[in-house]
Design an enzyme around this catalytic site. Structure first.
Site, mmCIF file in Angstrom:
data_model
loop_
_atom_site.group_PDB
_atom_site.id
_atom_site.type_symbol
_atom_site.label_atom_id
_atom_site.label_comp_id
_atom_site.label_asym_id
_atom_site.label_seq_id
_atom_site.Cartn_x
_atom_site.Cartn_y
_atom_site.Cartn_z
ATOM 1 N N GLY A 127 -4.151 -4.491 2.551
ATOM 2 C CA GLY A 127 -3.416 -3.815 1.481
ATOM 3 C C GLY A 127 -1.987 -3.579 1.886
ATOM 4 O O GLY A 127 -1.521 -4.137 2.878
ATOM 5 N N ASN A 128 -1.290 -2.780 1.119
ATOM 6 C CA ASN A 128 0.091 -2.442 1.474
ATOM 7 C C ASN A 128 0.375 -1.004 1.101
ATOM 8 O O ASN A 128 -0.459 -0.323 0.518
ATOM 9 C CB ASN A 128 1.067 -3.421 0.819
ATOM 10 C CG ASN A 128 0.982 -3.378 -0.686
ATOM 11 O OD1 ASN A 128 1.331 -2.384 -1.309
ATOM 12 N ND2 ASN A 128 0.485 -4.462 -1.286
ATOM 13 N N ARG A 129 1.553 -0.542 1.444
ATOM 14 C CA ARG A 129 1.870 0.883 1.347
ATOM 15 C C ARG A 129 2.363 1.326 -0.021
ATOM 16 O O ARG A 129 2.801 2.464 -0.176
ATOM 17 C CB ARG A 129 2.939 1.246 2.367
ATOM 18 C CG ARG A 129 2.479 1.137 3.784
ATOM 19 C CD ARG A 129 3.555 1.684 4.712
ATOM 20 N NE ARG A 129 3.226 1.416 6.089
ATOM 21 C CZ ARG A 129 2.332 2.110 6.781
ATOM 22 N NH1 ARG A 129 1.684 3.113 6.213
ATOM 23 N NH2 ARG A 129 2.078 1.798 8.016
#
Ligand code: CTP
Length: 416
Positions: free
Chosen positions: A221-223
């Site tokens: 995922g990412n932030r």
């Protein structure tokens, strides 16, 4: 701009009035605030003053340094030498939120013992009350009789919402409605015509970061928190658009009145976007879709034994696909998260490569802005110009982006 007078009486919900003042100010209105002394026990005048950019008045004996003017107005417009009725005379609408049981009783009785009650009595513009209190106080015959009396005299009573109340563990009717709902009611009462310039437009906003499963419990995922997309959805809804938010793993609530569809992976987001985009006039592609996904997600949870080699394959570029299938009149805004270097040049290349009408450039190497922060600082890169939007909260940045979209659409012969 409408000139809105906001009366704040004592109640825990007074903190929500700060949000109302902020929304109304963001929407371009001039807001002046009158607080009761008890309201000052819950929120500080300085907070309102910072938000609306004008002094707050409490006592009817205070002099208004602005002589009845609203933020955004030039010069003095009032002539009342006593000075305590000018705001009541100059406003386009007067909202009391929260209206406590005590203040409602005073207003129903015609009391004039503070700047709020005096102004309410003297105000001939539309007057609105948003009661907020414990549900038993709200349901009591005295409060109901007072509200009925005010209603009979033409005061619009905005019914409180039902839900958890401030008293621990209690539920019931007594919550102050969302600031968005209050603003819509006040704008309607003030016959504010400029308030809904996007009425009739459908806007599609994507927000958050997609997740690509490695196994049933792990993902890539990412932030991205989704804050920027949520701010854009709220700003578009305030302009009267019908807004759909495709939320990829967004923990935050969507703004009031926005239709929300939750998605998980880039493929989910792509499917939902493909279904929603044809009916939209504006696409704001603020989501951060994962660019790669594990080629094969494991059906069972992987164990620690042995090394783990993940083979990743690229996901589809959703934006590029939507651009390829666009119809004339659709405005497409992409976002670019760049990490230092010549970010503007890369954003300009992305604008051309993706075929979007505008790229909102974020420099994610600056920790004060971007992903999880409440603030942002962006450059709006279009074919003809570049506009730097200075660091501000994401709602303010969202307004700047939508203003740029407005100008793009005004210049487009096909935009409808
Ligand atoms: N985007 C998309 N589909 C993807 C990846 C990105 O639609 N699979 C969209 C984003 O929502 C954003 C824009 O493309 O609006 C640019 O995203 P960004 O990650 O900056 O660009 P990439 O195309 O991924 O380019 P790169 O990472 O190589 O800079």
């Amino acid at each position: 701009m409408a000139r809105l007078l906001l009366g704040v009486s004592g109640g825990i919900a007074a903190y929500k009035s700060l949000e109302f003042a902020r929304l109304a100010t963001l929407a371009g209105h001039g807001v002046r605030v009158l607080m009761t002394e008890n309201a000052g026990r819950f929120v500080g005048a300085a907070s309102f003053e910072g938000i609306v950019g004008a002094p707050v008045l409490v006592s009817e004996f205070e002099r208004d340094p602005l002589r009845g003017a609203f933020p955004g107005e030039v010069g003095e417009i009032g002539h009342d030498p006593i000075g305590h009725l000018e705001l009541a005379a100059n406003c386009d609408a007067f909202l009391v939120a929260p209206a406590s049981a005590n203040t409602i009783a005073k207003l129903a009785g015609g009391f004039a013992d503070s700047m709020l009650t005096t102004s309410f009595l003297a105000c001939t513009a539309p007057r609105l009350l948003a009661p907020a209190m414990n549900d038993r106080m709200y349901g009591d015959a005295a409060t109901q009789a007072n509200l009925a009396a005010l209603h009979d005299r033409g005061v619009e009573v905005i019914e409180p919402d039902e839900g958890p109340l401030a008293s621990r563990g209690e539920r019931g009717r007594g919550r102050l409605p969302d600031p968005e709902r209050l603003l819509a009611a006040v704008e309607a009462a003030a016959s504010w015509e400029g308030a809904r310039p996007w009425d009739g437009l459908s806007v599609l906003v994507t927000a958050g970061g997609t997740r690509e499963p490695i196994d049933p419990v792990r993902f890539i995922g990412n932030r991205s928190s989704g804050r920027m997309g949520i701010a854009l959805a709220g700003a578009a809804a305030r302009r009267g658009a019908s807004v759909t938010l495709l939320a990829a793993n967004v923990a935050l609530p969507a703004p009031a009145g926005v239709r929300r569809i939750d998605v998980e992976t880039t493929a989910d987001l792509q499917r939902a976007a493909a279904a929603e985009f044809p009916g939209s006039q504006i696409l704001l592609m603020a989501a951060a879709p994962a660019d790669f996904r594990p080629a094969a997600a494991s059906a069972a949870k992987l164990t620690r034994e042995g090394a783990l080699d993940l083979h990743l394959t690229p996901t589809d570029d959703i934006l590029a696909g939507l651009v390829a299938g666009r119809t004339p009149g659709q405005t497409i805004v992409g976002f670019a998260a760049e990490h230092g270097g010549d970010a503007v040049a890369r954003a300009r290349a992305k604008l051309a490569r993706k075929g979007a009408d505008l790229i909102v450039l974020n420099d994610v190497s600056d920790p004060r802005i971007g992903f999880e922060s409440a603030e942002n600082e962006v450059t709006l890169v279009a074919a003809e110009d570049e506009i730097e939007v200075p660091r501000a909260d994401k709602d303010t940045v969202a307004e700047a982006i939508l203003e740029r979209v407005d100008r793009l659409r005004a210049a487009s012969p096909t935009a409808k």
